[in-house]
Design a protein around this motif. Structure first.
Motif, PDB file in Angstrom:
ATOM      1  N   GLY A  29       0.814  -1.218   0.000  1.00  0.00           N
ATOM      2  CA  GLY A  29       0.000   0.000   0.000  1.00  0.00           C
ATOM      3  C   GLY A  29       0.844   1.262   0.000  1.00  0.00           C
ATOM      4  O   GLY A  29       0.578   2.201  -0.748  1.00  0.00           O
ATOM      5  N   ALA A  30       1.880   1.274   0.830  1.00  0.00           N
ATOM      6  CA  ALA A  30       2.753   2.454   0.885  1.00  0.00           C
ATOM      7  C   ALA A  30       3.529   2.622  -0.420  1.00  0.00           C
ATOM      8  O   ALA A  30       3.691   3.735  -0.911  1.00  0.00           O
ATOM      9  CB  ALA A  30       3.705   2.334   2.070  1.00  0.00           C
ATOM     10  N   PHE A  34       3.677   5.778  -3.022  1.00  0.00           N
ATOM     11  CA  PHE A  34       4.908   6.453  -3.454  1.00  0.00           C
ATOM     12  C   PHE A  34       4.999   6.505  -4.980  1.00  0.00           C
ATOM     13  O   PHE A  34       5.434   7.506  -5.543  1.00  0.00           O
ATOM     14  CB  PHE A  34       6.142   5.769  -2.865  1.00  0.00           C
ATOM     15  CG  PHE A  34       6.382   6.088  -1.422  1.00  0.00           C
ATOM     16  CD1 PHE A  34       6.367   7.393  -0.968  1.00  0.00           C
ATOM     17  CD2 PHE A  34       6.639   5.078  -0.519  1.00  0.00           C
ATOM     18  CE1 PHE A  34       6.587   7.692   0.364  1.00  0.00           C
ATOM     19  CE2 PHE A  34       6.858   5.364   0.816  1.00  0.00           C
ATOM     20  CZ  PHE A  34       6.828   6.673   1.264  1.00  0.00           C
ATOM     21  N   VAL A  35       4.589   5.433  -5.649  1.00  0.00           N
ATOM     22  CA  VAL A  35       4.596   5.436  -7.121  1.00  0.00           C
ATOM     23  C   VAL A  35       3.639   6.505  -7.647  1.00  0.00           C
ATOM     24  O   VAL A  35       3.966   7.239  -8.583  1.00  0.00           O
ATOM     25  CB  VAL A  35       4.238   4.037  -7.677  1.00  0.00           C
ATOM     26  CG1 VAL A  35       3.950   4.092  -9.159  1.00  0.00           C
ATOM     27  CG2 VAL A  35       5.361   3.058  -7.392  1.00  0.00           C
ATOM     28  N   GLY A  59      -0.791   2.375   3.714  1.00  0.00           N
ATOM     29  CA  GLY A  59      -0.346   1.078   4.217  1.00  0.00           C
ATOM     30  C   GLY A  59      -1.337   0.486   5.199  1.00  0.00           C
ATOM     31  O   GLY A  59      -1.625  -0.718   5.171  1.00  0.00           O
ATOM     32  N   LEU A  60      -1.873   1.324   6.076  1.00  0.00           N
ATOM     33  CA  LEU A  60      -2.890   0.842   7.017  1.00  0.00           C
ATOM     34  C   LEU A  60      -4.175   0.449   6.292  1.00  0.00           C
ATOM     35  O   LEU A  60      -4.843  -0.516   6.668  1.00  0.00           O
ATOM     36  CB  LEU A  60      -3.167   1.911   8.073  1.00  0.00           C
ATOM     37  CG  LEU A  60      -2.003   2.197   9.027  1.00  0.00           C
ATOM     38  CD1 LEU A  60      -2.336   3.380   9.918  1.00  0.00           C
ATOM     39  CD2 LEU A  60      -1.653   0.966   9.837  1.00  0.00           C
ATOM     40  N   TRP A  61      -4.523   1.188   5.246  1.00  0.00           N
ATOM     41  CA  TRP A  61      -5.689   0.857   4.422  1.00  0.00           C
ATOM     42  C   TRP A  61      -5.500  -0.527   3.794  1.00  0.00           C
ATOM     43  O   TRP A  61      -6.440  -1.313   3.724  1.00  0.00           O
ATOM     44  CB  TRP A  61      -5.887   1.927   3.360  1.00  0.00           C
ATOM     45  CG  TRP A  61      -6.970   1.630   2.372  1.00  0.00           C
ATOM     46  CD1 TRP A  61      -6.814   1.130   1.112  1.00  0.00           C
ATOM     47  CD2 TRP A  61      -8.374   1.820   2.554  1.00  0.00           C
ATOM     48  NE1 TRP A  61      -8.029   0.992   0.505  1.00  0.00           N
ATOM     49  CE2 TRP A  61      -9.011   1.411   1.372  1.00  0.00           C
ATOM     50  CE3 TRP A  61      -9.143   2.285   3.612  1.00  0.00           C
ATOM     51  CZ2 TRP A  61     -10.388   1.457   1.217  1.00  0.00           C
ATOM     52  CZ3 TRP A  61     -10.520   2.329   3.440  1.00  0.00           C
ATOM     53  CH2 TRP A  61     -11.126   1.923   2.262  1.00  0.00           C
ATOM     54  N   ALA A  62      -4.291  -0.824   3.347  1.00  0.00           N
ATOM     55  CA  ALA A  62      -4.027  -2.124   2.716  1.00  0.00           C
ATOM     56  C   ALA A  62      -4.167  -3.270   3.713  1.00  0.00           C
ATOM     57  O   ALA A  62      -4.466  -4.400   3.325  1.00  0.00           O
ATOM     58  CB  ALA A  62      -2.627  -2.132   2.102  1.00  0.00           C
ATOM     59  N   ILE A 112      11.204   1.020   0.744  1.00  0.00           N
ATOM     60  CA  ILE A 112      12.308   1.870   1.191  1.00  0.00           C
ATOM     61  C   ILE A 112      12.984   2.558   0.009  1.00  0.00           C
ATOM     62  O   ILE A 112      13.281   3.753   0.049  1.00  0.00           O
ATOM     63  CB  ILE A 112      13.309   1.049   2.018  1.00  0.00           C
ATOM     64  CG1 ILE A 112      12.663   0.654   3.356  1.00  0.00           C
ATOM     65  CG2 ILE A 112      14.602   1.810   2.253  1.00  0.00           C
ATOM     66  CD1 ILE A 112      13.451  -0.352   4.144  1.00  0.00           C
ATOM     67  N   VAL A 113      13.224   1.817  -1.068  1.00  0.00           N
ATOM     68  CA  VAL A 113      13.843   2.404  -2.261  1.00  0.00           C
ATOM     69  C   VAL A 113      12.961   3.504  -2.842  1.00  0.00           C
ATOM     70  O   VAL A 113      13.447   4.591  -3.186  1.00  0.00           O
ATOM     71  CB  VAL A 113      14.136   1.308  -3.314  1.00  0.00           C
ATOM     72  CG1 VAL A 113      14.462   1.909  -4.664  1.00  0.00           C
ATOM     73  CG2 VAL A 113      15.261   0.407  -2.833  1.00  0.00           C
ATOM     74  N   LEU A 114      11.662   3.242  -2.948  1.00  0.00           N
ATOM     75  CA  LEU A 114      10.754   4.258  -3.488  1.00  0.00           C
ATOM     76  C   LEU A 114      10.684   5.488  -2.588  1.00  0.00           C
ATOM     77  O   LEU A 114      10.638   6.625  -3.071  1.00  0.00           O
ATOM     78  CB  LEU A 114       9.361   3.667  -3.679  1.00  0.00           C
ATOM     79  CG  LEU A 114       9.217   2.693  -4.839  1.00  0.00           C
ATOM     80  CD1 LEU A 114       7.859   2.016  -4.788  1.00  0.00           C
ATOM     81  CD2 LEU A 114       9.409   3.398  -6.157  1.00  0.00           C
TER      82      LEU A 114
END
Length: 129
Positions: A29-30, A34-35, A59-62, A112-114
């Motif tokens: 989700g996060a 980011f994308v 992320g919490l939504w996912a 982390i990369v994104l």
């Protein structure tokens, strides 16, 4: 409420359902957020400002369909096609049915990369003017 069940601790011995790890759902989700922020023009990204907070919310939504472990009323959502509205939750559960640490680690690494790419891109564009 057994919190270990929610965190996917030792479910193979207890015969629990097969699904992806919670951190994998959060990272997916996060990362998707980011994308989406990378696709926005820089001037719009600067107006949004706190994209890290929005990524945490995504992320919490996912992870929301996994709340069915706490209440039986949400179990039908977790098992339905509608769970895919939560950043392809059901699809991830089917693809990563064996709680693969490698899949979740890859998703965390991608997140982390994104995150650092977006951060560096914002700094570079801010310095360029």
């Amino acid at each position: 409420v057994d919190l270990r069940y929610f965190l996917r601790y030792n479910t193979r011995k207890r015969g629990g359902p097969r699904m992806s790890m919670a951190i994998g759902h959060f990272s997916a989700g996060a990362s998707a957020t980011f994308v989406l922020f990378h696709l926005l023009p820089p001037r719009v990204r600067r107006k949004v400002g706190q994209y890290g907070f929005i990524a945490i919310l995504a992320g919490l939504w996912a992870m929301a369909p996994d709340l069915s472990k706490f209440t039986a009323r949400l179990q039908s959502l977790h098992d339905s096609i509608w769970a895919n509205l939560f950043f392809f939750h059901q699809l991830m559960d089917m693809v990563d049915a064996h709680d693969s640490i490698w899949v979740s680690s890859a998703l965390v690494g991608l997140m982390i990369v994104l995150m650092f790419t977006l951060w560096a891109s914002d700094i570079w564009q801010h310095r360029a003017g």
